[in-house]
Design a protein around this motif. Structure first.
Motif, mmCIF file in Angstrom:
data_model
loop_
_atom_site.group_PDB
_atom_site.id
_atom_site.type_symbol
_atom_site.label_atom_id
_atom_site.label_comp_id
_atom_site.label_asym_id
_atom_site.label_seq_id
_atom_site.Cartn_x
_atom_site.Cartn_y
_atom_site.Cartn_z
ATOM 1 N N ASP A 273 0.768 -1.173 -0.047
ATOM 2 C CA ASP A 273 -0.127 -0.145 -0.034
ATOM 3 C C ASP A 273 0.988 1.256 0.061
ATOM 4 O O ASP A 273 0.294 2.298 -0.395
ATOM 5 N N SER A 338 -2.072 -10.260 -9.467
ATOM 6 C CA SER A 338 -2.519 -8.928 -9.411
ATOM 7 C C SER A 338 -1.977 -7.624 -9.632
ATOM 8 O O SER A 338 -0.550 -7.796 -9.333
ATOM 9 N N ASN A 340 -1.952 -3.658 -9.579
ATOM 10 C CA ASN A 340 -2.442 -2.535 -8.630
ATOM 11 C C ASN A 340 -1.958 -1.071 -9.000
ATOM 12 O O ASN A 340 -0.671 -0.845 -9.225
ATOM 13 N N ARG A 342 -2.447 2.701 -7.543
ATOM 14 C CA ARG A 342 -3.097 3.317 -6.527
ATOM 15 C C ARG A 342 -2.797 4.964 -6.702
ATOM 16 O O ARG A 342 -1.943 5.181 -7.042
ATOM 17 N N CYS A 352 -9.114 -3.197 -17.561
ATOM 18 C CA CYS A 352 -7.904 -4.210 -17.608
ATOM 19 C C CYS A 352 -7.995 -4.969 -18.704
ATOM 20 O O CYS A 352 -8.533 -5.925 -19.114
ATOM 21 N N SER A 373 -12.253 -1.192 -9.430
ATOM 22 C CA SER A 373 -12.134 0.176 -9.498
ATOM 23 C C SER A 373 -12.708 0.720 -8.274
ATOM 24 O O SER A 373 -13.772 0.472 -8.166
ATOM 25 N N ASN A 377 -8.204 4.295 -7.311
ATOM 26 C CA ASN A 377 -7.276 2.907 -7.156
ATOM 27 C C ASN A 377 -7.946 1.874 -8.068
ATOM 28 O O ASN A 377 -9.179 1.763 -8.193
ATOM 29 N N THR A 379 -7.386 -2.117 -9.667
ATOM 30 C CA THR A 379 -6.949 -3.434 -9.298
ATOM 31 C C THR A 379 -7.131 -4.499 -10.588
ATOM 32 O O THR A 379 -8.277 -4.538 -10.983
ATOM 33 N N CYS A 380 -6.215 -5.067 -11.250
ATOM 34 C CA CYS A 380 -6.417 -5.858 -12.309
ATOM 35 C C CYS A 380 -6.216 -7.433 -11.880
ATOM 36 O O CYS A 380 -5.160 -7.743 -10.980
ATOM 37 N N GLN A 381 -7.055 -8.265 -11.799
ATOM 38 C CA GLN A 381 -6.847 -9.693 -11.441
ATOM 39 C C GLN A 381 -6.908 -10.551 -12.841
ATOM 40 O O GLN A 381 -8.154 -10.628 -13.449
#
Length: 696
Positions: A273, A338, A340, A342, A352, A373, A377, A379-381
């Motif tokens: 983080d 993952s 990220n 931020r 993504c 989203s 922030n 995040t792509c998984q």
């Protein structure tokens, strides 16, 4: 010295002050075999001055002789170390293996090893003090404390420190989870390994970037370091992490603060983080690479800040394209990769996307990637390894997920009904007609045929897109595009035929007229479709919504510029022609309404409205609502456009049935009178109006 006694300690290791930094392979193997999980290891500092006359290592574990206050570098993972006779230094490897360690200090410890039990594991037997503990248990709750570690005055970096004095043993975690690679390979160094990248106009050639990633496996096998920074040029940097011991593989994270800052290795997710960008490669990915016979498990992450854009000129968040390589084709990960971002400032809807590295330009797709989203922030998984980027779709090009669902249902129902009623038109035309069809009827039937096939290909398009077949999707897109252009052509032919009839007074005398317009209308779209297919302009297209997790994929033109030129541009010309024809016809109809011709039947009744609506569908006027799909009119225009065009076939059937009920369309017939009475004929389907004055 009794050599028989020393013979009992076969397998014990001694580290001489002058040994090299890299241990011999047999020493590694002996030590790893000795320090097995949950086994007991007796750590005897070199100050121990008593000869051990009994050996119980076969039953109880192994004995390690340690030097106090060693100044030379330790064997990185496997050798513990004693500092100031009371501080035991362990590495993360010892903690993760959950070893049972017993430290013996004092004299007359010869019988101690054979008689250690849980009851005497933290006591003193004669002049020999014994301290035992489980490495993972004692250090489980310890967290990294930079301040305490810096004040210890020792070389404790990346170590766990256990104070052997006192009853309550304390574990101090000095294993910094944020690690900087200690080795760097610049572009000249990498050139020796044939790892180079080409810049064209200041941008990285995407195909060359794919070649760089394909060479990471050979590079990982060639270098002899655990991690290295890789620099190929401005805006192209990477980080490679190797694991020489397959049983020690674990997840690894790469993180950095900004697009131009250096990458760090993060061993604890709690510290991610504090970075604005991060990539986490799960342990499952390493295990899969090992199962695929990768000689040296590794993970390489590259960051391309200046990669050439795709054919659609897509907007990439931060202009950052990330690539992850592990030397094997890894997909269908349960524990996903993952990515990220931020505290990012951006405009649009993030999505993504990934690219498999094939082709000269990226062909981004959201297959296998989930977008999450939350404000700034993202995040792509993703369940596979490849090139990754976050594409931004402008807000005015997206609709809400609820509207998308509604429009999808309307489209599916409308196209299904249209196909059903267009089939009835075919049935009525081919099986129920009693006379030879006129030219106008032939034109209308061919329009019905093109529209039927357009609806059919549109309905199955989404199913083909889900088959994950690149070739199949391209063919599907080309076929649907062909019938779309063919439909536009027959709109134009309808308008042309009406105008020609008005000019000729109802008599069109052109040799092979219907054959000529048929060849032109069906052949030209084929030339356009084959050309676009040959240059690779078809593929999978993603329709974005305000909910980034809900998108729709279809097979269509992937180049927006080509779409605007070939489709929007061409339809604009068709619309101008057909709409002009429509206005002319309306003027004739209203003119007829004001006359006193007894046979005039056009009125404001329901049949008149159906006739007007059918004429709009026959000329493709309803497609013009696409021009209003911008700004505040976007959503209403989408609904009107979808309803009218999805049910277009149904409206044409009603129109056809209505004029059939009036004994057919009226055909121009010239007479000697100044006014022409348009004779009724079922087989003539060209004009929706009645009793037009003929051309004098």
């Amino acid at each position: 010295m009794n050599w028989k006694i020393w013979g009992l300690f076969v397998g014990l290791l001694w580290i001489s002050p002058g040994e090299s930094k890299c241990p011999k392979k047999d020493e590694h193997d002996i030590l790893k075999g000795c320090l097995k999980q949950k086994s007991t290891a007796f750590l005897v500092p070199d100050k121990f001055n008593e000869v051990i006359t009994h050996s119980c290592q076969a039953e109880n574990g192994c004995i390690l002789f340690l030097r106090i206050n060693r100044t030379e570098q330790q064997l990185e993972k496997w050798w513990p170390q004693i500092e100031m006779e009371k501080l035991l230094q362990l590495s993360k490897w010892h903690i993760s293996k959950e070893l049972k360690l017993c430290v013996l200090q004092g004299i007359q410890c010869d019988a101690t090893i054979c008689n250690i039990t849980d009851s005497v594991c933290h006591s003193k037997i004669g002049s020999c003090s014994v301290t035992c503990f489980l490495t993972k248990k004692i250090c489980k709750q310890s967290t990294y404390n930079d301040h305490v570690c810096n004040n210890m005055g020792l070389q404790v970096k990346d170590k766990y420190i256990i104070n052997m004095t006192g009853e309550n043993k304390v574990c101090i975690n000095c294993d910094d989870p944020v690690k900087t690679p200690g080795y760097e390979l610049n572009h000249s160094d990498l050139a020796h390994f044939n790892v180079t990248v080409d810049f064209e106009g200041g941008e990285v050639n995407p195909s060359k970037a794919a070649e760089v990633m394909s060479k990471m496996s050979d590079l990982a096998a060639s270098i002899n370091v655990s991690s290295a920074v890789l620099t190929l040029g401005e805006g192209v940097t990477g980080l490679l992490v190797r694991e020489t011991e397959p049983e020690d593989v674990n997840e690894v994270s790469f993180a950095y603060m900004s697009a131009n800052s250096s990458m760090n290795i993060i061993e604890n997710k709690d510290f991610l983080d504090s970075f604005t960008r991060s990539v986490t490669v799960p342990k499952e990915a390493f295990e899969k690479s090992i199962s695929l016979n990768i000689s040296v498990p590794f993970a390489a992450v590259f960051r391309f800040l200046n990669m050439a854009k795709d054919e659609r000129n897509s907007s990439v968040l931060g202009n950052e394209v990330l690539a992850v390589e592990m030397g094997a084709t890894i997909s269908n990960l349960t524990d996903q990769i993952s990515i990220n971002f931020r505290n990012m400032k951006y405009e649009g809807i993030p999505s993504c996307q990934s690219w498999n590295g094939e082709g000269k330009q990226p062909n981004w797709t959201n297959d296998g990637c989930l977008t999450k989203s939350n404000g700034e922030n993202i995040t792509c998984q993703c369940s596979h390894l490849t090139f990754f980027a976050i594409l931004l779709t402008p807000l005015n090009q997206t609709i809400s997920s609820s509207d998308l669902n509604n429009l999808t249902i309307i489209t599916q129902v409308g196209c299904g009904l249209s196909m059903f009623f267009l089939s009835i038109v075919f049935f009525m035309h081919f099986l129920m007609r009693k006379t030879k069809a006129s030219k106008a009827t032939g034109i209308l039937i061919q329009l019905v045929c093109a529209m039927f096939l357009l609806n059919f290909t549109f309905l199955i398009n989404n199913f083909v897109a889900k088959l994950e077949s690149s070739t199949g999707c391209k063919i599907m897109a080309a076929v649907m595009h062909y019938f779309l252009l063919a439909t536009f052509n027959w709109f134009s032919v309808q308008a042309f035929h009406i105008c020609l009839q008005l000019y000729k007074g109802g008599k069109v005398v052109i040799h092979h007229y219907l054959l000529k317009v048929s060849i032109t209308s069906w052949a030209l779209p084929g030339i356009a479709g084959i050309s676009l297919l040959a240059i690779g302009k078809y593929g999978k297209q993603v329709i974005s919504t305000s909910d980034t997790e809900e998108t729709v994929t279809m097979c269509w033109i992937t180049d927006s510029t080509v779409h605007y030129i070939v489709n929007i541009g061409y339809y604009t010309l068709v619309f101008l022609f057909t709409f002009t024809t429509f206005i002319i016809i309306l003027s004739w109809l209203f003119c007829l309404k004001r006359t006193n011709t007894s046979n005039t039947q056009i009125s404001t009744s329901g049949k008149g409205i159906v006739t007007i609506l059918g004429l709009c569908c026959m000329l493709g006027i309803t497609w013009g609502f696409a021009f209003f799909s911008h700004g505040t009119f976007q959503t209403p225009a989408y609904y009107i456009f979808t309803v009218l065009n999805s049910f277009q076939g149904f409206f044409l059937f009603i129109y056809y049935y209505n004029v059939k009920g009036q004994n057919g369309h009226k055909n121009f017939t010239t007479t000697t009178s100044s006014t022409t009475t348009i004779d009724t004929n079922l087989d003539s389907c060209n004009n929706p109006y009645i009793n037009l004055p003929g051309k004098k």
